[in-house]
Structures are given as structure tokens and as C-alpha cells.
Write a protein that holds these residues in place. Structure first.
Motif, PDB file in Angstrom:
ATOM      1  N   ASN A  41     -27.230  14.064  -3.447  1.00  0.00           N
ATOM      2  CA  ASN A  41     -27.977  14.703  -2.368  1.00  0.00           C
ATOM      3  C   ASN A  41     -27.777  14.019  -1.017  1.00  0.00           C
ATOM      4  O   ASN A  41     -28.537  14.264  -0.077  1.00  0.00           O
ATOM      5  N   GLN A  63     -30.432  22.577  -0.733  1.00  0.00           N
ATOM      6  CA  GLN A  63     -29.450  22.427  -1.811  1.00  0.00           C
ATOM      7  C   GLN A  63     -29.312  23.708  -2.630  1.00  0.00           C
ATOM      8  O   GLN A  63     -28.221  24.046  -3.087  1.00  0.00           O
ATOM      9  N   THR A  78     -26.042  13.565   2.494  1.00  0.00           N
ATOM     10  CA  THR A  78     -25.326  14.411   3.450  1.00  0.00           C
ATOM     11  C   THR A  78     -24.340  13.572   4.254  1.00  0.00           C
ATOM     12  O   THR A  78     -24.726  12.579   4.874  1.00  0.00           O
ATOM     13  N   SER A 117     -23.044  18.985   2.925  1.00  0.00           N
ATOM     14  CA  SER A 117     -24.116  18.749   1.966  1.00  0.00           C
ATOM     15  C   SER A 117     -23.905  19.604   0.725  1.00  0.00           C
ATOM     16  O   SER A 117     -23.187  20.615   0.750  1.00  0.00           O
ATOM     17  N   SER A 118     -24.557  19.227  -0.358  1.00  0.00           N
ATOM     18  CA  SER A 118     -24.353  19.887  -1.648  1.00  0.00           C
ATOM     19  C   SER A 118     -24.985  21.266  -1.709  1.00  0.00           C
ATOM     20  O   SER A 118     -26.036  21.515  -1.122  1.00  0.00           O
ATOM     21  N   THR A 144     -21.846  13.063   7.453  1.00  0.00           N
ATOM     22  CA  THR A 144     -21.930  13.522   8.840  1.00  0.00           C
ATOM     23  C   THR A 144     -20.696  13.103   9.626  1.00  0.00           C
ATOM     24  O   THR A 144     -20.026  12.118   9.301  1.00  0.00           O
ATOM     25  N   THR A 146     -22.354  18.396   9.453  1.00  0.00           N
ATOM     26  CA  THR A 146     -22.926  17.978   8.174  1.00  0.00           C
ATOM     27  C   THR A 146     -22.168  18.609   7.014  1.00  0.00           C
ATOM     28  O   THR A 146     -21.730  19.763   7.084  1.00  0.00           O
ATOM     29  N   HIS A 158     -21.209  11.532   0.063  1.00  0.00           N
ATOM     30  CA  HIS A 158     -20.168  12.467   0.454  1.00  0.00           C
ATOM     31  C   HIS A 158     -19.421  11.884   1.650  1.00  0.00           C
ATOM     32  O   HIS A 158     -19.942  10.996   2.349  1.00  0.00           O
ATOM     33  N   LEU A 206     -19.868  22.490  -1.459  1.00  0.00           N
ATOM     34  CA  LEU A 206     -20.455  21.908  -0.260  1.00  0.00           C
ATOM     35  C   LEU A 206     -20.667  22.958   0.827  1.00  0.00           C
ATOM     36  O   LEU A 206     -19.895  23.911   0.960  1.00  0.00           O
ATOM     37  N   ASN A 243     -29.879  20.710  10.740  1.00  0.00           N
ATOM     38  CA  ASN A 243     -30.323  20.518   9.364  1.00  0.00           C
ATOM     39  C   ASN A 243     -29.439  21.335   8.431  1.00  0.00           C
ATOM     40  O   ASN A 243     -29.246  22.538   8.647  1.00  0.00           O
ATOM     41  N   PRO A 244     -28.898  20.714   7.400  1.00  0.00           N
ATOM     42  CA  PRO A 244     -28.088  21.477   6.453  1.00  0.00           C
ATOM     43  C   PRO A 244     -28.958  22.439   5.669  1.00  0.00           C
ATOM     44  O   PRO A 244     -30.181  22.287   5.600  1.00  0.00           O
TER      45      PRO A 244
END
Length: 554
Positions: A294, A320, A296, A283-284, A298, A281, A189, A230, A316-317
């Protein structure tokens, strides 16, 4: 005297102030460049050599002219995602829907007026999988002298989220179409074109947003990814949501933003902490058993006066499959519905439609398992024409499409329970016809065919109100009693939950042919798309304008 301005803006830069010029001229050169920033020397298709592409700046009521010149081997078309294109469907951009694509060596001038809209939108290629790298921001400021309906931010910045493949994206989808299987997921990503400082494939440290303590910034967040919803978080900070899809919302605070491909979200970030660096972040989010990228991405929010040696505060994201986080965000969205910005929800409807959206399997003798994965709406897998549908409609051409798209599923079944044994779909270029100014209620129902899956559905040519959503099968007797007809959020792209449904309403006050499709590019490729044809009204002001003289030919 007007002249063409070659666009060379940096997406990561803070916004300039626009003068009250009513016509904006831009030039897009579609070219190849090497993507060294992402640990790859492969050439990618870009606009003016930039990835992401240049930001278009305009004001409400401006007329925008953008000359697109195609210097690559692919056919190209550009969609101005979320611009209503009132009577100017010729400038909407989806290839073979409103225009034939711009062929190599050719050009086309997109000419449209921004009417009654202000906020953040995006532009992107609307042919093949080129929007993986051909995309950028479209920023519409309010008219001069008209303030935001929230405290004016100190500065603004664009934040574009994307996906990256090490391989050529056209090769990825072509191989999938040959095999009949799903394409490979992306390899990373990106945030403003960078995977970020915590990536193993980062050569430049990633995007950094500099902030001053005590100041408030507006982030214009865009999801330009091809296939993934996301989550976005900033360590130690809460964000105040004030707009989605270029419509103001009732402000609310959140520590996590959910944003689907094609959606935009404006948030206020107050730099209320001390000197330091804080991780951003992306993330998915996927709450069904579907393979996703998967990795992430940043970036960094860095306070002024922070030493370069200062460690970055980590966040921490969400997991999922954090459905509760996604649902909380979605349920918090409401239209501002003020005197100046009312929510004009149609209270009565002329058309009550139920569209099932999902996957299927059709026979394919050359495919790996003797079948290929397809996608459909009401069991119709859309077949792209070779003549643009708007041209066929305007010039009354025969044999290009039919206007018999089913308003309800041809066969009713338990959409979120026991599945039928036959996964085969029908193929066709079928449109649904609407009279000018008619009102539409459309319920989008996910099916569990193969697997339940979220679908961000985008409607061209209109905004709509999201009046309800739920899990399981839509119940036409019970569920309408819970509809929000007072302040539902207004959007152009909406998520249909896995194993659930979403209900929208809109007024068909824009004549022409308007595409509707899943904004997961793999699903669009597989056929999860259709179009509405809206007839002209009673006079020239309610009719499609004539096509421009430079409209590309097929």
C-alpha cells in the motif's frame, strides 16, 4: 563496420533521435550492484549496473541483436515482452519454454526483427523472480518519415513503474514455496527506480520530469512490477491516451491511468499550467481481499523557471479498491482502426475456448497447513519441463509435453458463486495445438476459488483483440451479442476482472511454442500458465526457423 555497443543509457533521460540504421547491436552484462538509492545496501541483479536497465531503441522493421552475458550466480533468460518474434521463437526468452536459460559465465545472442510494430514495449528477465530488478524499456519508433497518428510531442520520456523488496526476492518466493503460503508483499513501489520524495526511504529526491509551459510531452509508461496493477496520476493534469502495448488507440482524456504488470501505455501530457511542481503518484489497485503493497511511489513534474523552494502541488491517488475508476479506463480503450492502422479482428473462429483462471490448494505434507496454494488454468497446474518446449517441438522429442490441454473446464460449476468443496488441481505439462493460420476465440473466466482476483494474462508471440468483458459467469448465448468486432483494443496483456471474464480473439499465424500466463509473478510461480503449440504452415516462410548455433543448453 558493425560493432557491439555497451548500453549505458539512463532510463529517466529524454529520447535521442535514431538514424535509419537497420541493425541495432546491444550488449547486456547481467551483474550485481548495490541498491543504495532505496535505503538498502543489498546487492541486486542488474543489466549493465543500471536499475531499471538500459532502454533499447529501434525502429519498425529493424533487426536487433542483443548479446546477454551472465555474470551472476543465477540462470538468466530475457524476454522481449510484446515482440511478436515471427518464426524466431528462439529469441522470445521464457526459460524452459523457448530456450534453456543462460547459465553463469555463459552468453547468448538474441536476434529478432521488429515486423509491423511500433510503440512502447518492455524487456525483462523471464526466470525465477529476477524481473523485479532485471527490466527496462523497449522503444520502437515509426519508420523514418512516418508520423505519429497524433500531434508530434515536443519531447518523450520513459516512466517505468516497479516494486521493491528489502529482502532478496528469491528468498521471499523460496520461503513461500516451502510454507505453502503466499509470499510477502513488496515494501515499496518505484518510479524509474525511485520510491520518491514523499517516501521515508528516499535518498535522492526521486524522479523529476522537467517541462516547459505550453509544450506537449509523450510519456511511455511501463508497469514492470511483479505482482500489482497500478494507478498513475499527475496532480492538476489530464493525460491523453494514444497507445497501449505498442498499438495505437483512439485518443481519450483521463486523469488516472490503470496499468497492469507487463502492460505499456503512451500518454500525452500538455504542460498547460503555470510554473510549479506537481506530484506524480503510482499506487496499487486491488478490488478483492488480497494483501498488496500500500506504499505510494511519487515523482515530480517540474515546470521550467520554478524556484526550488516552491511547494509541490499534491494529488491523492484513487482508493486501492477503486473498481469504477479502473473500469472506466478499461472501457475507454478502442483500437484506432484507421485506413493506415486497421483492426483486423477475426470475424469467424476455428477454435472457441473457455479457460478458467484461478487458485487452488494441493496436498503438501511439509507445508504449514498440510497444503500449498497453487494456481491453474482449466484445473491444470502447469509443470515446468527441464527441456525447452520449443526444442522438443522442433526436434520432435517424445515425453516432454502432451498436446491435450483441455479447451474447456473439465468440470463446470458456478465459477463466481458457490464454490466446490474440492480445491485440488491436476498437474501436467500440457499444451494446446493450433493449425497454422487458424483463428481462436478465447474466453478467460476468473474463478472465486479461495478468493476472486484480477489476472493480467500475457500471450507470447501474438497480439490479440479484446472483444468483450463482463462480471459473473460468461454466457455463451447472450454475451457474444455484445462483442465489439469493429474497433476492440489490441493488446498482448489483458486484465481478467475479479469475478468476471474477458474474451479475446487472435490468428495463429506464428509457428512455434508460445507461452500464456498470468503476469502476476506469484501466480505464474504457482502454475497459472500454459502454452500453445502452433504447427508450421505450407512452406519455409510459414515454418519455425532453425535454432541458432549458440542456443543455451539445459
Amino acid at each position: 563496420m558493425t560493432q557491439w555497443i555497451r548500453v549505458l543509457l539512463l532510463v529517466a533521460s529524454l529520447f535521442p533521435i535514431l538514424v535509419d540504421c537497420r541493425t541495432r547491436h546491444y550488449k547486456f552484462n547481467v551483474v550485481l550492484r548495490k541498491a543504495t538509492r532505496l535505503c538498502s545496501s543489498k546487492p541486486i541483479v542488474t543489466v549493465n549496473g543500471n536499475f531499471p536497465g538500459p532502454t533499447i531503441h529501434a525502429r519498425e522493421d529493424d533487426t536487433v541483436l542483443i548479446k546477454v552475458v551472465n555474470h551472476v550466480k543465477y540462470n538468466v533468460s530475457i524476454h522481449w515482452h510484446g515482440i511478436r518474434q515471427l518464426r524466431t521463437g528462439w529469441a522470445d526468452g521464457p526459460a524452459y519454454i523457448t530456450q534453456c536459460p543462460i547459465q553463469p559465465g555463459q552468453s547468448y545472442i538474441y536476434n529478432f526483427t521488429i515486423t509491423g510494430q511500433r510503440g512502447t514495449l518492455l524487456w525483462h528477465a523471464h526466470i525465477l523472480w529476477l524481473r523485479a530488478t532485471v527490466h527496462g524499456a523497449l522503444v520502437i519508433l515509426p519508420k523514418l518519415g512516418v508520423p505519429y497518428p497524433f500531434p508530434t510531442p515536443y519531447k518523450e520520456a520513459v516512466v517505468i513503474l516497479g516494486e521493491w523488496w528489502k529482502s532478496d526476492v528469491e528468498a521471499v518466493i523460496n520461503e513461500a514455496m516451502k510454507s505453502g503460503l503466499a509470499p510477502n508483499v513488496s515494501d515499496a513501489h518505484t518510479i524509474n527506480g525511485h520510491p520518491g520524495p514523499f517516501s521515508s526511504c528516499s535518498l535522492q529526491g526521486g524522479f523529476t520530469l522537467p517541462v516547459d509551459p505550453g509544450k506537449t510531452y509523450m510519456l511511455r509508461i511501463i508497469n514492470a512490477a511483479l505482482n500489482e496493477e497500478l494507478f498513475l496520476k499527475i496532480a492538476g493534469h489530464h493525460l491523453t491516451v494514444v497507445e497501449v502495448d505498442a498499438t495505437y488507440t483512439k485518443p481519450f482524456s483521463t486523469d488516472t491511468v490503470l496499468i497492469a504488470p507487463g502492460q505499456t501505455t503512451n500518454v500525452l501530457l500538455t504542460a498547460g499550467l503555470g510554473a510549479g511542481k506537481y506530484l506524480v503518484t503510482a499506487s496499487s489497485f486491488m478490488d478483492s481481499p488480497i494483501a498488496v503493497d500500500n506504499m505510494t511511489a511519487t515523482a515530480t513534474v517540474q515546470y521550467s523557471g520554478t524556484l526550488s523552494s516552491t511547494p509541490t502541488t499534491i494529488t491523492n491517488p484513487p482508493p486501492q479498491n477503486a473498481t469504477s475508476v479502473a473500469t472506466k479506463f478499461t472501457d475507454s480503450l478502442r483500437s484506432l482502426n484507421s485506413k493506415k492502422y486497421p483492426a483486423r479482428v477475426p470475424l469467424a473462429t476455428d477454435h472457441s475456448l473457455l479457460f478458467t483462471v484461478g487458485l487452488g490448494i494441493n496436498p503438501c505434507a511439509t507445508c504449514v497447513n498440510g497444503g500449498k496454494v497453487v494456481a491453474n488454468i482449466n484445473n491444470v497446474t502447469f509443470v515446468m519441463p527441464t527441456t525447452a518446449l520449443l526444442q522438443a517441438h522442433y526436434f520432435k522429442m517424445k515425453g516432454v509435453y502432451t498436446d491435450d490441454f483441455p479447451g474447456n473446464p473439465p468440470i463446470a460449476f458456478n465459477y463466481t458463486g458457490t464454490q466446490p468443496t474440492n480445491f485440488q488441481t491436476m498437474n501436467g505439462t500440457r499444451l494446446y495445438r493450433l493449425a497454422y493460420n487458424s483463428t481462436v476465440q478465447l474466453v478467460l473466466q476468473d474463478t472465486g476459488m479461495i478468493a476472486p482476483e484480477r489476472h493480467p494474462v500475457h500471450l507470447h508471440g501474438f497480439n490479440f483483440f479484446v472483444i468483450g468483458r463482463g462480471l459473473g459467469n460468461y454466457n455463451p448465448k447472450k454475451d457474444p451479442k455484445k462483442f465489439n468486432l469493429v474497433d476492440p483494443v489490441e493488446r498482448n496483456t489483458v486484465g481478467v476482472p475479479s469475478g468476471g471474464w474477458t474474451a479475446i480473439r487472435f490468428r495463429a499465424d506464428n509457428p512455434g511454442v508460445w507461452f500464456m500466463h498470468c503476469h502476476l509473478e506469484v501466480h505464474t510461480t504457482w502454475g497459472l500458465k500454459m502454452a500453445f503449440v502452433v504447427d508450421n504452415g505450407k512452406g519455409p516462410n510459414e515454418s519455425v526457423l532453425p535454432p541458432p548455433s549458440d542456443l543455451p543448453k539445459c
